[in-house]
Design a protein around this motif. Structure first.
Motif, PDB file in Angstrom:
ATOM      1  N   MET A   1       1.008  -1.054  -0.276  1.00  0.00           N
ATOM      2  CA  MET A   1      -0.326  -0.157   0.096  1.00  0.00           C
ATOM      3  C   MET A   1       0.629   1.230  -0.184  1.00  0.00           C
ATOM      4  O   MET A   1       2.535   1.563   1.036  1.00  0.00           O
ATOM      5  CB  MET A   1      -1.029  -0.415   0.765  1.00  0.00           C
ATOM      6  N   VAL A   2       0.669   1.941  -0.765  1.00  0.00           N
ATOM      7  CA  VAL A   2       1.782   3.046  -1.053  1.00  0.00           C
ATOM      8  C   VAL A   2       0.986   4.454  -0.149  1.00  0.00           C
ATOM      9  O   VAL A   2      -0.167   4.732   0.182  1.00  0.00           O
ATOM     10  CB  VAL A   2       1.073   4.291  -2.318  1.00  0.00           C
ATOM     11  N   LYS A   3       1.545   5.041   0.832  1.00  0.00           N
ATOM     12  CA  LYS A   3       1.155   6.170   1.776  1.00  0.00           C
ATOM     13  C   LYS A   3       1.141   7.508   1.511  1.00  0.00           C
ATOM     14  O   LYS A   3       2.504   7.241   1.154  1.00  0.00           O
ATOM     15  CB  LYS A   3       2.186   5.695   3.043  1.00  0.00           C
ATOM     16  N   ILE A   4       0.515   8.104   1.801  1.00  0.00           N
ATOM     17  CA  ILE A   4       0.861   9.319   1.193  1.00  0.00           C
ATOM     18  C   ILE A   4       0.761  10.407   2.141  1.00  0.00           C
ATOM     19  O   ILE A   4      -0.556  10.859   2.954  1.00  0.00           O
ATOM     20  CB  ILE A   4      -0.228   9.711   0.102  1.00  0.00           C
ATOM     21  N   ILE A   5       1.793  11.238   1.965  1.00  0.00           N
ATOM     22  CA  ILE A   5       1.035  12.532   3.012  1.00  0.00           C
ATOM     23  C   ILE A   5      -0.144  13.821   1.541  1.00  0.00           C
ATOM     24  O   ILE A   5       1.094  13.753   0.852  1.00  0.00           O
ATOM     25  CB  ILE A   5       1.915  13.490   3.132  1.00  0.00           C
ATOM     26  N   LEU A   6      -0.931  14.372   2.361  1.00  0.00           N
ATOM     27  CA  LEU A   6      -1.580  14.858   1.391  1.00  0.00           C
ATOM     28  C   LEU A   6      -1.177  17.180   1.504  1.00  0.00           C
ATOM     29  O   LEU A   6      -1.755  16.888   2.787  1.00  0.00           O
ATOM     30  CB  LEU A   6      -3.230  14.587   0.760  1.00  0.00           C
ATOM     31  N   CYS A   7      -0.662  17.622   0.751  1.00  0.00           N
ATOM     32  CA  CYS A   7      -0.612  18.269   0.992  1.00  0.00           C
ATOM     33  C   CYS A   7      -1.354  18.943   0.447  1.00  0.00           C
ATOM     34  O   CYS A   7      -1.573  19.566  -0.561  1.00  0.00           O
ATOM     35  CB  CYS A   7       0.997  19.173   0.815  1.00  0.00           C
ATOM     36  N   GLY A   8      -2.413  20.671   1.200  1.00  0.00           N
ATOM     37  CA  GLY A   8      -3.727  22.043   0.615  1.00  0.00           C
ATOM     38  C   GLY A   8      -4.644  20.287   0.771  1.00  0.00           C
ATOM     39  O   GLY A   8      -5.432  20.411   0.415  1.00  0.00           O
ATOM     40  N   CYS A   9      -4.715  19.878   2.129  1.00  0.00           N
ATOM     41  CA  CYS A   9      -5.550  18.242   2.428  1.00  0.00           C
ATOM     42  C   CYS A   9      -7.753  19.371   2.673  1.00  0.00           C
ATOM     43  O   CYS A   9      -8.154  18.240   2.143  1.00  0.00           O
ATOM     44  CB  CYS A   9      -5.553  17.659   3.499  1.00  0.00           C
ATOM     45  N   ASN A  10      -7.536  20.048   2.433  1.00  0.00           N
ATOM     46  CA  ASN A  10      -8.920  20.884   3.487  1.00  0.00           C
ATOM     47  C   ASN A  10      -9.208  21.450   1.992  1.00  0.00           C
ATOM     48  O   ASN A  10     -10.197  21.678   2.128  1.00  0.00           O
ATOM     49  CB  ASN A  10      -8.645  21.454   4.065  1.00  0.00           C
ATOM     50  N   GLY A  11      -8.131  21.756   1.469  1.00  0.00           N
ATOM     51  CA  GLY A  11      -8.346  22.667   0.041  1.00  0.00           C
ATOM     52  C   GLY A  11      -9.771  22.385  -0.710  1.00  0.00           C
ATOM     53  O   GLY A  11     -10.079  21.391  -0.772  1.00  0.00           O
ATOM     54  N   LYS A  12      -9.968  22.800  -2.002  1.00  0.00           N
ATOM     55  CA  LYS A  12     -11.045  21.717  -3.259  1.00  0.00           C
ATOM     56  C   LYS A  12     -10.679  20.787  -3.498  1.00  0.00           C
ATOM     57  O   LYS A  12     -10.544  19.695  -3.812  1.00  0.00           O
ATOM     58  CB  LYS A  12     -11.740  22.908  -4.191  1.00  0.00           C
ATOM     59  N   GLY A  14      -7.657  19.476  -2.484  1.00  0.00           N
ATOM     60  CA  GLY A  14      -7.366  18.635  -1.880  1.00  0.00           C
ATOM     61  C   GLY A  14      -8.490  17.728  -1.149  1.00  0.00           C
ATOM     62  O   GLY A  14      -8.427  15.572  -0.939  1.00  0.00           O
ATOM     63  N   GLN A  15      -9.688  18.307  -1.358  1.00  0.00           N
ATOM     64  CA  GLN A  15     -11.021  17.125  -0.861  1.00  0.00           C
ATOM     65  C   GLN A  15     -10.986  15.795  -2.042  1.00  0.00           C
ATOM     66  O   GLN A  15     -12.087  15.159  -1.722  1.00  0.00           O
ATOM     67  CB  GLN A  15     -11.703  18.108  -0.458  1.00  0.00           C
ATOM     68  N   VAL A  16     -10.924  16.417  -3.332  1.00  0.00           N
ATOM     69  CA  VAL A  16     -11.781  15.581  -3.912  1.00  0.00           C
ATOM     70  C   VAL A  16     -10.286  14.442  -3.993  1.00  0.00           C
ATOM     71  O   VAL A  16     -10.591  12.835  -4.272  1.00  0.00           O
ATOM     72  CB  VAL A  16     -11.128  16.191  -5.283  1.00  0.00           C
ATOM     73  N   SER A  63      -1.234  22.546  -2.472  1.00  0.00           N
ATOM     74  CA  SER A  63      -1.268  23.352  -1.495  1.00  0.00           C
ATOM     75  C   SER A  63      -0.921  24.698  -2.202  1.00  0.00           C
ATOM     76  O   SER A  63      -0.294  25.525  -3.578  1.00  0.00           O
ATOM     77  CB  SER A  63      -0.287  23.812   0.169  1.00  0.00           C
ATOM     78  N   SER A  64      -0.796  25.897  -1.971  1.00  0.00           N
ATOM     79  CA  SER A  64      -0.074  27.023  -2.440  1.00  0.00           C
ATOM     80  C   SER A  64       1.215  27.352  -3.026  1.00  0.00           C
ATOM     81  O   SER A  64       2.585  26.983  -2.039  1.00  0.00           O
ATOM     82  CB  SER A  64      -0.066  29.064  -1.632  1.00  0.00           C
ATOM     83  N   PRO A  65       1.220  28.498  -4.215  1.00  0.00           N
ATOM     84  CA  PRO A  65       2.524  27.983  -4.333  1.00  0.00           C
ATOM     85  C   PRO A  65       3.600  28.802  -3.706  1.00  0.00           C
ATOM     86  O   PRO A  65       4.928  28.343  -3.653  1.00  0.00           O
ATOM     87  CB  PRO A  65       2.547  29.100  -5.974  1.00  0.00           C
ATOM     88  N   LYS A  66       3.152  29.647  -2.651  1.00  0.00           N
ATOM     89  CA  LYS A  66       4.358  30.187  -1.344  1.00  0.00           C
ATOM     90  C   LYS A  66       4.732  28.652  -0.761  1.00  0.00           C
ATOM     91  O   LYS A  66       6.088  28.945  -0.341  1.00  0.00           O
ATOM     92  CB  LYS A  66       3.418  31.328  -1.119  1.00  0.00           C
ATOM     93  N   LEU A  71       8.455  22.909   1.260  1.00  0.00           N
ATOM     94  CA  LEU A  71       7.752  21.985   1.258  1.00  0.00           C
ATOM     95  C   LEU A  71       8.995  21.201   0.862  1.00  0.00           C
ATOM     96  O   LEU A  71       9.263  20.566   1.411  1.00  0.00           O
ATOM     97  CB  LEU A  71       6.327  21.664   0.318  1.00  0.00           C
ATOM     98  N   LEU A  72       9.367  21.580  -0.481  1.00  0.00           N
ATOM     99  CA  LEU A  72      10.438  20.514  -0.764  1.00  0.00           C
ATOM    100  C   LEU A  72      12.225  20.479  -0.231  1.00  0.00           C
ATOM    101  O   LEU A  72      12.372  19.444   0.066  1.00  0.00           O
ATOM    102  CB  LEU A  72      10.852  21.669  -2.190  1.00  0.00           C
ATOM    103  N   GLN A  73      11.818  21.871   0.723  1.00  0.00           N
ATOM    104  CA  GLN A  73      12.799  22.060   1.553  1.00  0.00           C
ATOM    105  C   GLN A  73      12.518  20.491   2.658  1.00  0.00           C
ATOM    106  O   GLN A  73      13.958  19.881   2.868  1.00  0.00           O
ATOM    107  CB  GLN A  73      13.435  22.772   2.310  1.00  0.00           C
TER     108      GLN A  73
END
Length: 79
Positions: A1-12, A14-16, A63-66, A71-73
């Motif tokens: 099973m692939v385990k995922i962390i979802l950034c921006g999870c509460n946005g539109k 992210g909910q999809v 998430s936001s581009p800002k 996030l990458l770091q």
């Protein structure tokens, strides 16, 4: 099973993605990252990836581009 962390999870989007993964037997969202830390989907939500303690195979970013540089770091440091 692939385990995922979802950034921006509460946005539109992210909910999809959260709704789609619920029906996928090969993937699981183990944590979310969002400025709004409300846990709507049954997984913990943190304000930053650095706060997240769960291990994952992948990070999906809606998430936001800002937020991308931090996030990458953090993703590189956790590697």
């Amino acid at each position: 099973m692939v385990k995922i962390i979802l950034c921006g999870c509460n946005g539109k989007m992210g909910q999809v993605i959260s709704d789609l993964v619920k029906y996928d037997d090969t993937a699981q969202i183990v944590a979310g990252v969002d400025l709004n830390t409300e846990s709507k989907n049954g997984y913990p939500v943190y304000q930053t990836l650095a706060d997240c303690k769960e291990e994952a195979d992948a990070v999906i970013d809606f998430s936001s581009p800002k937020a991308f540089d931090a996030l990458l770091q953090t993703a590189i440091e956790r590697k």
